[in-house]
Design an enzyme around this catalytic site. Sequence first.
Site, PDB file in Angstrom:
ATOM      1  N   GLN A 260       0.808  -1.213   0.000  1.00  0.00           N
ATOM      2  CA  GLN A 260       0.000   0.000   0.000  1.00  0.00           C
ATOM      3  C   GLN A 260       0.845   1.269   0.000  1.00  0.00           C
ATOM      4  O   GLN A 260       0.335   2.355  -0.293  1.00  0.00           O
ATOM      5  CB  GLN A 260      -0.958  -0.005   1.194  1.00  0.00           C
ATOM      6  CG  GLN A 260      -2.000  -1.101   1.105  1.00  0.00           C
ATOM      7  CD  GLN A 260      -2.723  -1.113  -0.224  1.00  0.00           C
ATOM      8  OE1 GLN A 260      -3.334  -0.124  -0.632  1.00  0.00           O
ATOM      9  NE2 GLN A 260      -2.663  -2.238  -0.940  1.00  0.00           N
ATOM     10  N   HIS A 263       2.353   3.053  -4.172  1.00  0.00           N
ATOM     11  CA  HIS A 263       1.623   3.714  -5.264  1.00  0.00           C
ATOM     12  C   HIS A 263       2.414   4.855  -5.890  1.00  0.00           C
ATOM     13  O   HIS A 263       2.155   5.239  -7.025  1.00  0.00           O
ATOM     14  CB  HIS A 263       0.265   4.210  -4.771  1.00  0.00           C
ATOM     15  CG  HIS A 263      -0.728   3.108  -4.585  1.00  0.00           C
ATOM     16  ND1 HIS A 263      -1.432   2.557  -5.621  1.00  0.00           N
ATOM     17  CD2 HIS A 263      -1.120   2.440  -3.476  1.00  0.00           C
ATOM     18  CE1 HIS A 263      -2.227   1.601  -5.169  1.00  0.00           C
ATOM     19  NE2 HIS A 263      -2.053   1.502  -3.871  1.00  0.00           N
ATOM     20  N   GLU A 329      -8.837   3.490   5.318  1.00  0.00           N
ATOM     21  CA  GLU A 329      -9.413   3.069   4.041  1.00  0.00           C
ATOM     22  C   GLU A 329      -9.508   1.541   3.985  1.00  0.00           C
ATOM     23  O   GLU A 329     -10.577   0.980   3.737  1.00  0.00           O
ATOM     24  CB  GLU A 329      -8.544   3.585   2.900  1.00  0.00           C
ATOM     25  CG  GLU A 329      -9.019   3.157   1.520  1.00  0.00           C
ATOM     26  CD  GLU A 329      -8.022   3.535   0.431  1.00  0.00           C
ATOM     27  OE1 GLU A 329      -8.436   3.562  -0.742  1.00  0.00           O
ATOM     28  OE2 GLU A 329      -6.838   3.774   0.741  1.00  0.00           O
ATOM     29  N   HIS A 330      -8.374   0.870   4.188  1.00  0.00           N
ATOM     30  CA  HIS A 330      -8.332  -0.592   4.236  1.00  0.00           C
ATOM     31  C   HIS A 330      -7.946  -1.017   5.655  1.00  0.00           C
ATOM     32  O   HIS A 330      -6.994  -0.477   6.223  1.00  0.00           O
ATOM     33  CB  HIS A 330      -7.281  -1.160   3.284  1.00  0.00           C
ATOM     34  CG  HIS A 330      -7.406  -0.690   1.868  1.00  0.00           C
ATOM     35  ND1 HIS A 330      -6.648   0.346   1.355  1.00  0.00           N
ATOM     36  CD2 HIS A 330      -8.198  -1.110   0.863  1.00  0.00           C
ATOM     37  CE1 HIS A 330      -6.965   0.532   0.088  1.00  0.00           C
ATOM     38  NE2 HIS A 330      -7.907  -0.336  -0.239  1.00  0.00           N
ATOM     39  N   ASP A 365      -8.082  -4.714  -4.028  1.00  0.00           N
ATOM     40  CA  ASP A 365      -7.572  -3.800  -5.042  1.00  0.00           C
ATOM     41  C   ASP A 365      -7.918  -4.263  -6.452  1.00  0.00           C
ATOM     42  O   ASP A 365      -8.201  -3.446  -7.335  1.00  0.00           O
ATOM     43  CB  ASP A 365      -6.043  -3.689  -4.935  1.00  0.00           C
ATOM     44  CG  ASP A 365      -5.592  -2.853  -3.748  1.00  0.00           C
ATOM     45  OD1 ASP A 365      -6.415  -2.084  -3.223  1.00  0.00           O
ATOM     46  OD2 ASP A 365      -4.416  -2.980  -3.353  1.00  0.00           O
ATOM     47  N   HIS A 424     -50.694  26.240   3.359  1.00  0.00           N
ATOM     48  CA  HIS A 424     -50.400  24.810   3.342  1.00  0.00           C
ATOM     49  C   HIS A 424     -51.659  24.014   3.690  1.00  0.00           C
ATOM     50  O   HIS A 424     -52.031  23.063   2.987  1.00  0.00           O
ATOM     51  CB  HIS A 424     -49.304  24.474   4.362  1.00  0.00           C
ATOM     52  CG  HIS A 424     -47.911  24.712   3.875  1.00  0.00           C
ATOM     53  ND1 HIS A 424     -47.477  25.923   3.423  1.00  0.00           N
ATOM     54  CD2 HIS A 424     -46.842  23.851   3.770  1.00  0.00           C
ATOM     55  CE1 HIS A 424     -46.197  25.840   3.085  1.00  0.00           C
ATOM     56  NE2 HIS A 424     -45.789  24.573   3.269  1.00  0.00           N
TER      57      HIS A 424
END
Length: 434
Positions: A260, A263, A329-330, A365, A424
Amino acid sequence: MRIFDASAPAFKQELFEFIEQLNDVTDVAETVQAVLADIRELGDGAVVKYAEKFDQFALKPEELRVPEAILEASVDALSKDEQTAFQTAIDSVRAFHQRTLPEPWTMRNAQGGMVGERYYPIRRVGLYVPGGQVPLASTVIMTTVLAQVAGVEEIAVTTPPMPGGDGMPSPVMLAALYLAGVREVYRLGGVQAIGALGYGTDSVPAVDKIFGPGSAYVNEAKRQLFGRVGIDLQPGPSEVMIIADATANPAFVAADLLAQAEHGTTKEKIYFTVPSLGFLEAVEASFAEQLKQCSHREAIQVVWDNATAAILCTDLNEAVVAANLVAPEHLELQVADAELAMLTEQITTAGAILQGHFSPTVLGDFTAGPSHTLPTGRTSRFSSGLQATDFMRRSSIVRYDEASLKNAAPVVEVFSRLEQLDAHGRSLSVRLPS
């Protein structure tokens, strides 16, 4: 790398400050605002100006869209094994998200009126796919397939040219787009891509909602355009948190941290809990050894040095506290099988949960089925990973007849009187016999 002790009195505050420092993007807002203002006023002229500045390739407006023939030809560059892998991933993602589609429904309420819901696909969407550092072909699948499952009529994709290339995105990216059924592709990255999709230009028609992960600049552009167009969530650079107990293999933990961090943006964030300092030392040793085999080791080292937190937890209850604070996130649970249910129930802020020693994040992924487009930067506290329903909108349905309208009249009369909205109330009473 920072080391935290979950039993320390100031642990939560110190960890929170570390997370906030990593998530701070206030320095990009002004730059993004200026670029978007230019695009709103000048359209294509501003888009190609910033494309040349940031994507480092000069294009004419009519050259922004990738010809369909190039998309199709890119598939020929893939081997049979690669084409099969792409199709397998597409099929897995489609099968998962078809199960999530909502069904229209109706019922009679207590007054006898008919109420219900209908779901409609968004007419036109824009998908941003990062590609400046590495060709994230998997992100193509994790976004476009969901839009197709939802029934979206028009799907426009923007992705930047490869650095130092011929001005085209990676052929791998283009092949993935073609295999996924996308034909409207623009070679644009960064804020200029988001601005073009949001405001629309002569060359890039505006969309109704923008999706896809990106840099801090891309996310800030999406945030600033929210309201003019819809946005999905705030998926930024990759994050992972691993909870490890004594049954975990330090080499597995290290491998998943490396995966991870690679990237390439150097903005990735990695967190992991360890049951002892001895286990931490084993992870560090394995990380250093495996790093030698990584092609992105320089970028990984930056993440390890500056954006990594190791948390010493004497028990899993402390790990729960840490995970709910990080809101990763993960989240990988590399713990004994008997502990998986408890952790999955008590950790309520993770974008995706990967259970057990044989469920690395890479499955999510690439191929497991759920979209890997997930909230980052603690936004998992209030938002979820991308799903087919994000490409849809809902309309509520109400239908009364005279009898059910009469049943509703006392309720409407009370609210109209209390809120001093006599018109109304009259809009109902005028429909009933005096």
